[in-house]
Design an enzyme around this catalytic site. Structure first.
Site, PDB file in Angstrom:
ATOM      1  N   ASP A 125       1.928 -28.796  21.606  1.00 44.72           N
ATOM      2  CA  ASP A 125       2.095 -29.966  22.455  1.00 44.72           C
ATOM      3  C   ASP A 125       3.557 -30.175  22.816  1.00 44.72           C
ATOM      4  OD1 ASP A 125      -0.447 -30.760  22.621  1.00 44.72           O
ATOM      5  OD2 ASP A 125      -0.307 -32.394  21.170  1.00 44.72           O
ATOM      6  N   MET A 129       2.540 -44.916  22.551  1.00 47.17           N
ATOM      7  CA  MET A 129       2.479 -44.718  24.007  1.00 47.17           C
ATOM      8  C   MET A 129       2.546 -46.053  24.755  1.00 47.17           C
ATOM      9  SD  MET A 129      -0.515 -41.832  23.986  1.00 47.17           S
ATOM     10  CE  MET A 129      -1.447 -42.587  22.669  1.00 47.17           C
ATOM     11  N   LYS A 134       2.314 -29.941  28.518  1.00 47.49           N
ATOM     12  CA  LYS A 134       2.556 -30.089  29.960  1.00 47.49           C
ATOM     13  C   LYS A 134       2.892 -28.725  30.524  1.00 47.49           C
ATOM     14  CE  LYS A 134       3.500 -34.825  30.581  1.00 47.49           C
ATOM     15  NZ  LYS A 134       4.321 -35.839  31.179  1.00 47.49           N
TER      16      LYS A 134
HETATM   17  C1  LIG Z   1      -0.387 -38.660  21.974  1.00 51.47           C
HETATM   18  S1  LIG Z   1       0.392 -39.680  20.816  1.00 51.47           S
HETATM   19  C2  LIG Z   1       0.359 -38.646  19.417  1.00 51.47           C
HETATM   20  C3  LIG Z   1       0.623 -39.333  18.142  1.00 51.47           C
HETATM   21  C4  LIG Z   1       0.677 -38.382  16.964  1.00 51.47           C
HETATM   22  N1  LIG Z   1      -0.575 -37.744  16.755  1.00 51.47           N
HETATM   23  C5  LIG Z   1       1.141 -39.051  15.673  1.00 51.47           C
HETATM   24  O1  LIG Z   1       0.409 -39.127  14.698  1.00 51.47           O
HETATM   25  O2  LIG Z   1       2.309 -39.491  15.677  1.00 51.47           O
HETATM   26  C6  LIG Z   1       2.025 -39.631  21.368  1.00 51.47           C
HETATM   27  C7  LIG Z   1       2.829 -40.861  20.991  1.00 51.47           C
HETATM   28  O3  LIG Z   1       3.207 -40.808  19.638  1.00 51.47           O
HETATM   29  C8  LIG Z   1       4.452 -41.466  19.483  1.00 51.47           C
HETATM   30  N2  LIG Z   1       5.407 -40.495  18.938  1.00 51.47           N
HETATM   31  C9  LIG Z   1       5.181 -39.231  18.590  1.00 51.47           C
HETATM   32  N3  LIG Z   1       6.288 -38.649  18.063  1.00 51.47           N
HETATM   33  C10 LIG Z   1       7.240 -39.614  18.077  1.00 51.47           C
HETATM   34  C11 LIG Z   1       8.597 -39.660  17.639  1.00 51.47           C
HETATM   35  N4  LIG Z   1       9.193 -38.608  17.081  1.00 51.47           N
HETATM   36  N5  LIG Z   1       9.274 -40.827  17.799  1.00 51.47           N
HETATM   37  C12 LIG Z   1       8.673 -41.901  18.334  1.00 51.47           C
HETATM   38  N6  LIG Z   1       7.402 -41.922  18.745  1.00 51.47           N
HETATM   39  C13 LIG Z   1       6.688 -40.800  18.631  1.00 51.47           C
HETATM   40  C14 LIG Z   1       4.858 -41.966  20.836  1.00 51.47           C
HETATM   41  O4  LIG Z   1       4.346 -43.270  20.992  1.00 51.47           O
HETATM   42  C15 LIG Z   1       4.127 -40.997  21.731  1.00 51.47           C
HETATM   43  O5  LIG Z   1       3.960 -41.520  23.020  1.00 51.47           O
END
Ligand SMILES: C[S@@+](CC[C@H](N)C(=O)[O-])C[C@H]1O[C@@H](n2cnc3c(N)ncnc32)[C@H](O)[C@@H]1O
Length: 463
Positions: free
Chosen positions: A246, A382, A268
């Site tokens: 991803d 998100m 993407k």
């Molecule tokens: C599709 S979701 C996936 C979440 C992921 N499975 C998890 O457990 O963190 C994507 C969202 O996770 C959050 N996210 C993921 N990695 C991040 C990071 N390193 N810092 C801040 N937010 C993060 C953001 O809100 C992002 O838009």
């Protein structure tokens, strides 16, 4: 190499340990994992020693050492080097029994290495008795690399050995079979705890003479810091033939993939369009059906707003083996890195994860009244683009505009940004800091704690 490593066979064998203190206890603990009959020769024994090994050891006084040594495969002297120890050493020599004297390599016929015990698979690290601490540190590194169930895989191989030998008489062909079976997707099944599945796959491979089907591992990569990967994730990434990843998976983590493995970005593609979910399913299935070890690498945890559940269903529905490896969700990783406790006895008794992004775009239809309840923390994934509406709806449902919030972008990475403020100012905080995401919104009293701690530390510094 001054020492030659060899393993004693301890089936139907006896061993003797001299000593009743902590050192002797440690050695008996190691020996108790073998089938050996253990005689402990001792005049004074530490409290609890006999109870710890009840039914497993025979305790005898020094005057009975002779008969025990007479049948011993080896002996260990684990008492302080006093008159008793010297007597024990002399006796063991008289009986011609190989001898280890704890902490005295110059008196030893053999040394006891640092051991990794995985059942049928045993690794031993020796330093010629000169630096046991170094051996211990090497062992700890190897422990992390060796799958926990490697011994079960070896035991399975031992069970199948006669059948394999009968089915493949040619030595070279047999070795090829074992190489495939013990390092490929069948091994992965065993490591995932599915020994039965691994046996079925190996037998099918044996019957058909074809390579095993592949396997898909849906793996959580954590929030970005590679040190937050699990040991299992690291091993699978390094063993994979192909990795579908991803957009959220960090460069540092991608650099851990084997050089000759294929890396396919599916978060993407060019033109900024996501690869459709169905296409991802098809790719995973097709690669596994080619016999590959496939890793589907996802940011955070694969089952938290990650569509990992859909991928698992699709892969299994196609009859392909699949496992799931949890990851540290960004919510947990980012909060920990910021020193922000998501629950706290004084401030938050419950914790809710919500998405700020509806399937059809815009704000999802959330239960705003429940999200506005006091004494809870709400983490919004998100939610950068919809933060203004989210703040407005939660305030309208009753949560105070002054409720603390934190916004964490790229948490646990080098380019991490954290901003703190109130629910009322949430969209401005984001705008002012130029936050675009990936970011989390943390809403609740706990979000104020890191800022308070910083202010307090500053005050103390100035004072
Ligand atoms: C599709 S979701 C996936 C979440 C992921 N499975 C998890 O457990 O963190 C994507 C969202 O996770 C959050 N996210 C993921 N990695 C991040 C990071 N390193 N810092 C801040 N937010 C993060 C953001 O809100 C992002 O838009």
């Amino acid at each position: 190499m001054r020492q030659f490593p060899a393993f004693f066979n301890l089936d139907n064998a006896s061993v003797v340990v001299f000593g009743g203190g902590e050192e002797a206890r440690r050695k008996v603990r190691l020996l108790a994992a073998t089938p050996a009959r253990i005689t402990v020769i001792v005049s004074k024994i530490d409290p609890g020693f006999a109870e710890e090994f009840a039914g497993r050891i025979t305790i005898a006084p020094p005057e009975h050492a002779g008969p025990a040594l007479d049948v011993a495969r080896f002996a260990i002297v684990a008492n302080r080097l006093d008159a008793n120890a010297e007597k024990a050493i002399t006796m063991a020599r008289q009986y011609g029994v190989p001898l280890n004297v704890v902490d005295h390599p110059e008196l030893c016929d053999f040394t006891v290495p640092s051991i990794i015990d995985r059942g049928d698979v045993v690794a031993a690290i020796g330093t010629n008795g000169s630096a046991p601490v170094l051996a211990k540190s090497i062992r700890e590194k190897l422990e992390a690399l060796l799958p926990k169930r490697i011994g079960d895989l070896a035991a399975l191989a031992s069970r199948l050995r006669p059948d394999v030998k009968a089915a493949i008489p040619d030595n070279k062909a047999r070795r090829r079979f074992w190489e495939g079976a013990l390092t490929g997707p069948t091994a992965d099944l065993a490591y995932a705890g599915d020994i039965e599945g691994a046996e079925v796959a190996m037998r099918a491979q044996l019957a058909s003479g074809t390579a095993a089907e592949g396997i898909v591992h849906i793996v959580g990569a954590g929030p970005g810091d590679p040190e937050l990967l699990t040991l299992k994730a690291l091993r699978l990434i390094q063993e994979a033939d192909i990795v579908y990843f991803d957009r959220l998976v960090s460069e540092e983590i991608l650099s851990l993939i084997r050089r000759d493995a294929d890396r396919v970005p599916v978060g993407k593609s060019k033109g900024d369009h996501s690869v459709p979910q169905e296409t991802i399913h098809e790719l995973l299935i097709a690669s596994a059906q080619e016999g590959k070890r496939v890793v589907r690498l996802k940011g955070g945890d694969p089952f938290i707003f990650g569509r990992g559940g859909e991928e698992l269903e699709a892969v299994r529905a196609a009859g392909v083996a699949a496992t799931v490896v949890p990851g540290i969700s960004s919510a947990l990783g980012c909060a920990a890195a910021a020193g922000l406790p998501l629950t706290h006895r004084d401030h938050a008794q419950s914790l809710t994860f919500v998405t700020g992004h509806a399937k059809a775009g815009g704000v999802p239809d959330l239960d705003w009244v429940s999200l506005a309840r006091p004494a809870q923390t709400v983490v919004v994934f998100m939610g950068v683009g919809t933060s203004a509406t989210i703040a407005e709806k939660i305030i309208a449902a009753g949560r105070a505009p002054s409720t603390p919030v934190a916004v964490i972008e790229n948490g646990t990475r080098d380019n991490e940004i954290r901003v703190f403020g109130t629910l009322a100012e949430l969209p401005h905080l984001i705008q002012r800091a130029g936050i675009k995401g990936p970011a989390l919104l943390v809403i609740g009293e706990v979000a104020g704690l890191p800022a308070e701690a910083i202010a307090q530390a500053f005050k103390e510094h100035v004072a």
